[in-house]
Write a protein that holds these residues in place. Sequence first.
Motif, PDB file in Angstrom:
ATOM      1  N   TYR A  35       0.831  -1.205   0.000  1.00 43.57           N
ATOM      2  CA  TYR A  35       0.000   0.000   0.000  1.00 43.57           C
ATOM      3  C   TYR A  35       0.867   1.256   0.000  1.00 43.57           C
ATOM      4  O   TYR A  35       0.604   2.202  -0.742  1.00 43.57           O
ATOM      5  N   ARG A  36       1.909   1.273   0.813  1.00 47.74           N
ATOM      6  CA  ARG A  36       2.766   2.452   0.859  1.00 47.74           C
ATOM      7  C   ARG A  36       3.432   2.702  -0.486  1.00 47.74           C
ATOM      8  O   ARG A  36       3.470   3.840  -0.979  1.00 47.74           O
ATOM      9  N   TRP A  37       3.957   1.672  -1.090  1.00 45.68           N
ATOM     10  CA  TRP A  37       4.628   1.815  -2.381  1.00 45.68           C
ATOM     11  C   TRP A  37       3.641   2.252  -3.461  1.00 45.68           C
ATOM     12  O   TRP A  37       3.925   3.168  -4.244  1.00 45.68           O
ATOM     13  N   ALA A  38       2.453   1.636  -3.496  1.00 43.78           N
ATOM     14  CA  ALA A  38       1.464   1.980  -4.507  1.00 43.78           C
ATOM     15  C   ALA A  38       0.892   3.375  -4.278  1.00 43.78           C
ATOM     16  O   ALA A  38       0.706   4.150  -5.229  1.00 43.78           O
ATOM     17  N   ARG A  39       0.608   3.715  -3.022  1.00 45.11           N
ATOM     18  CA  ARG A  39       0.054   5.035  -2.728  1.00 45.11           C
ATOM     19  C   ARG A  39       1.010   6.143  -3.100  1.00 45.11           C
ATOM     20  O   ARG A  39       0.623   7.179  -3.661  1.00 45.11           O
TER      21      ARG A  39
END
Length: 679
Positions: free
Chosen positions: A511-515
């Motif tokens: 999620y952090r990488w995609a966000r």
Amino acid sequence: MADPEHGRRPTGALAPAAPGARLRAARLALWAAAALLALRQLAVALTTPGGERLTDPETWIGPHGVLRVDGSLYDSARFTGTPFAGLLLGPLTRSAQAAPGWGWALGALLLVAALGLAAARALPPPVTRRTAQPAAICLLMLSLPVRDALWLGQAGTVPVLLVLLGCLTVRGQRAGGLCAGLAAALQPVLLLFVPLLWCTGRRRAALTAVGAFAAATALAWAALPHDSAAYWAHHPAGAGLGGRADGPGNQSLHGALLRLGLSGPPEIALFLLLGAAVTAVALRRAVRYARDGQPLLAVAVTGCAALAVSPATGRHQWLWVLLTVAGRAGERASDRYVWPVAAVLVSTLPAKMLVPDTPVLHPLRDDLVLLAALAAAVAVPFLPRTAPSYRSPVPAPHAAPAPARFRRLPLPPFPRRTLSRPNLLLLRVTYAVYSSVRQAAQGGRATAEAHGHQILALERALSLDVEHWVNRTVVGLPRLDGFLSFCYESFHFAVPLTLLAVLYARRPVDYRWARTSLGFATVLGLAGFWLYPLAPPRLMPGSGFVDTVHGPQNLARPGYGAMTALTNQYAAMPSLHFGWSLWCGIVIVAVAPWWWLKALGLLHPLLTASAIVATANHWVLDAVGGAAVVGAGFALTRLLSGPRAIAVPEPLPDGRRTARRRQRRTTTGPTNAVGGRHG
């Protein structure tokens, strides 16, 4: 755990006293913030013109107020309370209005202060009461129910305060039961607190509450028989009074079912069935939390159930959702703030600011408070105080340090990359900034149309000018036209938000990488909107395109610019419709475990590209621009934060590791049951 507020003041070196001094400074700052918020709310209420402020007293004694209507209280169609409320609040309204609104506004502030003090008093250790009191008052001042109460002059917070006093503060079971019974007399759905009192050992309080409710209702029936018959017989417990039951203000299961299109006996039967299930589950959870030493959480969970099963709700009942911040959910330290932040956002911001205005998301937007209340009542796994992670949550794991990509361009000096769920507030702030900047970067019509001619000329030079043929072909196929128009309107926000939600719940590291990559792509897209306003094909006069989504537009008007004040119609380059769909496809391919799910991820950007061109909302080169900003977003994420982090299981403390092993042995060990394992 020692309480720094009640410990002895150390002597000698000044360093040990620093934590206590910081705590006192923080407490003073919270009290100052609460005072400023109260003054601001009071100023807003009293500086509003007389016909617009304190509308609740106006409802009672205005030209067409309740007390001036001959016959029933409910003939005015402005009063929705119980007959006992009419009997009690009528004289109070007259006295408050006699003091030019000051009495009513100050009374509302005192109610809020009492609510905050009562809630903070019931918080379990190690939270200190003197620090929690100003924090609770600040949260209440910021909440939508309180802001409306100070502006409209509503007295709906009185039942909530009576319940808190009866269940948490007042000593003696009879006094507590009397408060709960009076609250139920003002709002019958609060009778749900009677079984809570009974099941937690306060049976005398439960009986007193029932008796107080019956006595108050009988008193109102004797004084106002016609009104009581109208309320209890013709409108059972007030059902059908006031505004439309299917309006967005009615955040109950009944209102949600009506908004979904159900009506008549099937809707009533389904409402009763769902209400019974929610009540049973919520009361069972509330009793467990009360016995665990979390009385405020127990009361809040029961209140959320009351909000859901009430035939009609008011905004003051949304306070129950805000009070659930007293619970702790999540074993990890980084997960501990997920539910409190969500509850505060739902309680303090309008739903239209939290959910995009997309038709497919309208059910979520219209029922956002109800969904939060249902989650708190039946789903959110609040921790018991006996859980090891209640006071000492599991620390968040961190990724290995990422090497710099270039010798002269080191990574930003971030301390460590956390492999856990981040805060939801950042996503909300990013969406607000995106909406504001997109609207502000409109540009002029002449400039946007000139850029449209430039794009069309470039596409003709590259033999990419297929928009007109595709648009006319799809218009001749009504079913395909309707399908692509639906995809254009519905999937732009729904699919990325769904993907982010799944990643947040199941894959927080990804999620952090995609966000982050999506954020960079969106910022670059906003820069494109600002620097290069572009008219889409449907807004090019004389081009022969058909707007299949918005319908025919009058492009001959000289002042035509943006179609409405809510959106920027010239934000076409780059196409974030295609860019976000491409981002979804790449993320799904990267994280999906099954080949067919990866294939669906690749199909989404292809379908979106077809939709934006067929509906005449984008040029082909807009999609190329969207792909460019998404690629740049992933590249910036890699450049600034290093490669994609991989989550690794962190070691558990010895006590928790032993508990996990015992649980595993009890669930997978040998058993002699029929069909079980035999070693």
